[in-house]
Write a protein that holds these residues in place. Structure first.
Motif, PDB file in Angstrom:
ATOM      1  N   ALA A  14      67.935  40.272  47.747  1.00  0.00           N
ATOM      2  CA  ALA A  14      67.492  40.434  46.366  1.00  0.00           C
ATOM      3  C   ALA A  14      68.127  39.385  45.483  1.00  0.00           C
ATOM      4  N   ARG A  15      67.337  38.897  44.554  1.00  0.00           N
ATOM      5  CA  ARG A  15      67.904  38.019  43.537  1.00  0.00           C
ATOM      6  C   ARG A  15      68.688  38.878  42.555  1.00  0.00           C
ATOM      7  N   THR A  16      69.910  38.536  42.381  1.00  0.00           N
ATOM      8  CA  THR A  16      70.712  39.261  41.397  1.00  0.00           C
ATOM      9  C   THR A  16      71.371  38.246  40.500  1.00  0.00           C
ATOM     10  N   PRO A  17      71.637  38.583  39.265  1.00  0.00           N
ATOM     11  CA  PRO A  17      72.288  37.627  38.369  1.00  0.00           C
ATOM     12  C   PRO A  17      73.642  37.231  38.930  1.00  0.00           C
ATOM     13  N   GLU A  18      73.945  35.935  38.879  1.00  0.00           N
ATOM     14  CA  GLU A  18      75.237  35.450  39.369  1.00  0.00           C
ATOM     15  C   GLU A  18      76.317  35.734  38.336  1.00  0.00           C
ATOM     16  N   ALA A  19      77.539  35.822  38.829  1.00  0.00           N
ATOM     17  CA  ALA A  19      78.665  36.092  37.941  1.00  0.00           C
ATOM     18  C   ALA A  19      78.758  35.001  36.888  1.00  0.00           C
ATOM     19  N   GLY A  20      78.899  35.417  35.663  1.00  0.00           N
ATOM     20  CA  GLY A  20      79.049  34.461  34.572  1.00  0.00           C
ATOM     21  C   GLY A  20      77.751  33.856  34.095  1.00  0.00           C
ATOM     22  N   GLN A  21      76.627  34.235  34.736  1.00  0.00           N
ATOM     23  CA  GLN A  21      75.368  33.626  34.374  1.00  0.00           C
ATOM     24  C   GLN A  21      74.985  33.950  32.937  1.00  0.00           C
ATOM     25  N   GLY A  22      75.245  35.182  32.501  1.00  0.00           N
ATOM     26  CA  GLY A  22      74.891  35.556  31.141  1.00  0.00           C
ATOM     27  C   GLY A  22      75.571  34.676  30.114  1.00  0.00           C
ATOM     28  N   ALA A  37      68.999  21.879  36.336  1.00  0.00           N
ATOM     29  CA  ALA A  37      70.316  21.257  36.209  1.00  0.00           C
ATOM     30  C   ALA A  37      71.105  21.387  37.506  1.00  0.00           C
ATOM     31  N   LYS A  38      71.013  22.543  38.153  1.00  0.00           N
ATOM     32  CA  LYS A  38      71.729  22.749  39.412  1.00  0.00           C
ATOM     33  C   LYS A  38      71.179  21.856  40.511  1.00  0.00           C
ATOM     34  N   GLY A  39      69.857  21.756  40.579  1.00  0.00           N
ATOM     35  CA  GLY A  39      69.254  20.905  41.600  1.00  0.00           C
ATOM     36  C   GLY A  39      69.621  19.450  41.414  1.00  0.00           C
ATOM     37  N   LEU A  40      69.625  18.995  40.159  1.00  0.00           N
ATOM     38  CA  LEU A  40      69.990  17.601  39.894  1.00  0.00           C
ATOM     39  C   LEU A  40      71.452  17.343  40.230  1.00  0.00           C
ATOM     40  N   ALA A  41      72.314  18.323  40.009  1.00  0.00           N
ATOM     41  CA  ALA A  41      73.729  18.165  40.347  1.00  0.00           C
ATOM     42  C   ALA A  41      73.898  17.935  41.847  1.00  0.00           C
ATOM     43  N   ILE A  42      73.109  18.642  42.644  1.00  0.00           N
ATOM     44  CA  ILE A  42      73.178  18.463  44.098  1.00  0.00           C
ATOM     45  C   ILE A  42      72.625  17.103  44.493  1.00  0.00           C
ATOM     46  N   ILE A  43      71.505  16.700  43.894  1.00  0.00           N
ATOM     47  CA  ILE A  43      70.918  15.394  44.200  1.00  0.00           C
ATOM     48  C   ILE A  43      71.920  14.280  43.902  1.00  0.00           C
ATOM     49  N   LEU A  64      78.820  24.949  42.199  1.00  0.00           N
ATOM     50  CA  LEU A  64      77.896  26.080  42.145  1.00  0.00           C
ATOM     51  C   LEU A  64      78.364  27.172  43.091  1.00  0.00           C
ATOM     52  N   SER A  65      77.815  28.372  42.922  1.00  0.00           N
ATOM     53  CA  SER A  65      78.051  29.421  43.908  1.00  0.00           C
ATOM     54  C   SER A  65      77.247  29.091  45.160  1.00  0.00           C
ATOM     55  N   ARG A  66      77.632  29.654  46.299  1.00  0.00           N
ATOM     56  CA  ARG A  66      76.899  29.402  47.533  1.00  0.00           C
ATOM     57  C   ARG A  66      75.434  29.856  47.439  1.00  0.00           C
ATOM     58  N   PRO A  67      75.141  31.041  46.885  1.00  0.00           N
ATOM     59  CA  PRO A  67      73.728  31.432  46.767  1.00  0.00           C
ATOM     60  C   PRO A  67      72.914  30.453  45.925  1.00  0.00           C
ATOM     61  N   ALA A  68      73.492  29.993  44.823  1.00  0.00           N
ATOM     62  CA  ALA A  68      72.767  29.053  43.966  1.00  0.00           C
ATOM     63  C   ALA A  68      72.554  27.727  44.684  1.00  0.00           C
ATOM     64  N   ALA A  69      73.587  27.245  45.371  1.00  0.00           N
ATOM     65  CA  ALA A  69      73.471  25.990  46.115  1.00  0.00           C
ATOM     66  C   ALA A  69      72.417  26.113  47.212  1.00  0.00           C
ATOM     67  N   ARG A  70      72.416  27.256  47.909  1.00  0.00           N
ATOM     68  CA  ARG A  70      71.445  27.454  48.987  1.00  0.00           C
ATOM     69  C   ARG A  70      70.013  27.441  48.452  1.00  0.00           C
ATOM     70  N   ARG A  71      69.785  28.139  47.344  1.00  0.00           N
ATOM     71  CA  ARG A  71      68.441  28.179  46.781  1.00  0.00           C
ATOM     72  C   ARG A  71      67.978  26.796  46.345  1.00  0.00           C
ATOM     73  N   CYS A  72      68.880  26.027  45.749  1.00  0.00           N
ATOM     74  CA  CYS A  72      68.529  24.673  45.332  1.00  0.00           C
ATOM     75  C   CYS A  72      68.191  23.792  46.534  1.00  0.00           C
ATOM     76  N   LEU A  73      69.002  23.869  47.574  1.00  0.00           N
ATOM     77  CA  LEU A  73      68.759  23.064  48.768  1.00  0.00           C
ATOM     78  C   LEU A  73      67.422  23.411  49.408  1.00  0.00           C
ATOM     79  N   LEU A  74      67.129  24.701  49.512  1.00  0.00           N
ATOM     80  CA  LEU A  74      65.881  25.121  50.135  1.00  0.00           C
ATOM     81  C   LEU A  74      64.667  24.688  49.311  1.00  0.00           C
ATOM     82  N   THR A  75      64.817  24.709  47.989  1.00  0.00           N
ATOM     83  CA  THR A  75      63.736  24.248  47.128  1.00  0.00           C
ATOM     84  C   THR A  75      63.495  22.753  47.319  1.00  0.00           C
ATOM     85  N   LEU A  76      64.573  21.986  47.436  1.00  0.00           N
ATOM     86  CA  LEU A  76      64.451  20.545  47.643  1.00  0.00           C
ATOM     87  C   LEU A  76      63.842  20.238  49.012  1.00  0.00           C
TER      88      LEU A  76
END
Length: 276
Positions: A14-22, A37-43, A64-76
Motif C-alpha cells: 500500500a502507498r502510505t504517506p512517508e514520514a515527514g511528507q506532510g 524532484a525526487k526523480g531528478l535527484a536520482i538522475i 530519499l527513503s528507500r520506498p521513495a527511491a524504489r518508486r522513482c527508479l521503477l518509474t525511470l
C-alpha cells in the motif's frame, strides 16, 4: 489507499504517506511536484564515478527513503531512462535527451564549439567550456584531442569547483564572504596529496585566479593531470563560463601552460565574448 505493484521483488504494498511528507509538502509551492524532484535527484546522482546503483544507493545519493527511491527508479525504468538487471539500475541512451535539451537550445555551446575546435588543433590538447552548477563545473562544450589515452573529462562531466582550475575561475567573481558560503555547501576532501581541500587555501587560489585572470590545477584532481582555465564574461561583465585545457602533466609543464597555452585560451574566450 492505492496498491502499487513492485517489479523489484514482485510484492504488492500500500502507498502510505512517508514520514515527514506532510511537513515537506507544506514548505513546497502548491504547483511543485515532489515526485519529479525526487526523480531528478536520482538522475543527477549518475555520473562518471556512479554508473549503476541499487535502491539503497539511490536512497543515499538522493537523500530519499528507500520506498521513495524504489518508486522513482521503477518509474525511470518504465519510461526507458534506466535498465534494471534485478539488482542494479543503469542509464540507457534515452538519458541523453535530458542533457541535449540544454545543449541544443543554449547559444553558448553552439558559439563555443568551433572556437574550441580551433584551439584544440592549435594546442593539440583537449579544450572545454564549462559553467557553474550547484558546486560543480559542468562541461557544456568540448573539443577532444585524439589520443590513445584520453584525459577522462567528457561532455556533461562535472568537476568539483574547489580543486579544479575551471571551478576556481567560475568562483572568482564572488566576494570572499560569498565564496565562504558557497564552500560551506561543498564537501571538500583531498583527491591527491596536492589537492587544496581547506577553505583558506581554496579561497587563496580563487583570489589569485581573480588577480591573474586564469587558474592552474596541477596533480590536484588526479596525479598526472594538469589544467588551465580562463573566464568568459557576458555583456554585463559577469563571468558566465570558463574555457579550459587539460593535459597529462608529464607532457605539459607549468611554463608551457603559461607561455604557450594561456594566450590561446584568452583569445578563444575573447572571441566567445564578442559573439555573445
Amino acid at each position: 489507499m492505492t496498491l502499487l505493484k513492485d517489479p523489484v521483488n514482485g510484492e504488492e504494498g500500500a502507498r502510505t504517506p512517508e514520514a515527514g511528507q506532510g511537513e515537506a509538502e507544506k514548505g513546497r509551492a502548491k504547483e511543485g511536484m515532489g515526485g519529479l524532484a525526487k526523480g531528478l535527484a536520482i538522475i543527477e546522482a549518475f555520473g562518471a564515478s556512479i554508473t549503476r546503483m541499487t535502491v539503497s544507493d539511490a536512497a543515499r545519493f538522493a537523500d530519499l527513503s528507500r520506498p521513495a527511491a524504489r518508486r522513482c527508479l521503477l518509474t525511470l525504468v518504465e519510461l526507458g531512462y534506466l535498465a534494471h538487471d534485478g539488482k542494479f539500475f543503469m542509464p540507457l541512451p534515452r538519458m541523453l535527451r535530458l542533457g541535449s535539451a540544454y545543449l541544443s537550445t543554449s547559444s553558448l555551446p553552439q558559439i563555443a564549439q568551433p572556437l574550441l575546435a580551433d584551439a584544440r588543433d592549435e594546442l593539440q590538447e583537449s579544450v572545454s567550456l564549462a559553467v557553474l552548477d550547484d558546486g560543480y563545473a559542468v562541461f557544456v562544450a568540448r573539443a577532444e584531442a585524439v589520443r590513445i589515452v584520453s584525459t577522462g573529462v567528457k561532455l556533461g562531466g562535472r568537476l568539483p569547483v574547489y580543486c579544479s582550475a575551471t571551478g576556481r575561475v567560475l568562483l572568482s567573481d564572488m566576494t570572499e564572504a560569498e565564496i565562504r558560503r558557497h564552500l560551506e555547501t561543498v564537501e571538500m576532501r583531498p583527491l591527491t596529496a596536492r589537492t587544496r581541500a581547506d577553505a583558506e587555501s581554496v579561497i587563496e587560489a580563487i583570489q589569485r585566479a581573480r588577480t591573474d585572470g586564469y587558474s592552474l590545477s596541477y596533480d590536484e584532481l588526479e596525479v598526472g593531470m594538469c589544467a588551465m582555465a580562463v573566464p568568459v564574461r557576458g555583456r554585463t561583465g559577469v563571468i558566465e563560463a570558463a574555457v579550459s585545457v587539460s593535459a597529462f602533466s608529464g607532457r605539459v609543464s607549468v611554463e608551457a601552460l603559461e607561455q604557450s597555452f594561456l594566450p590561446v585560451l584568452r583569445r578563444v574566450a575573447q572571441r566567445i565574448e564578442r559573439a555573445l
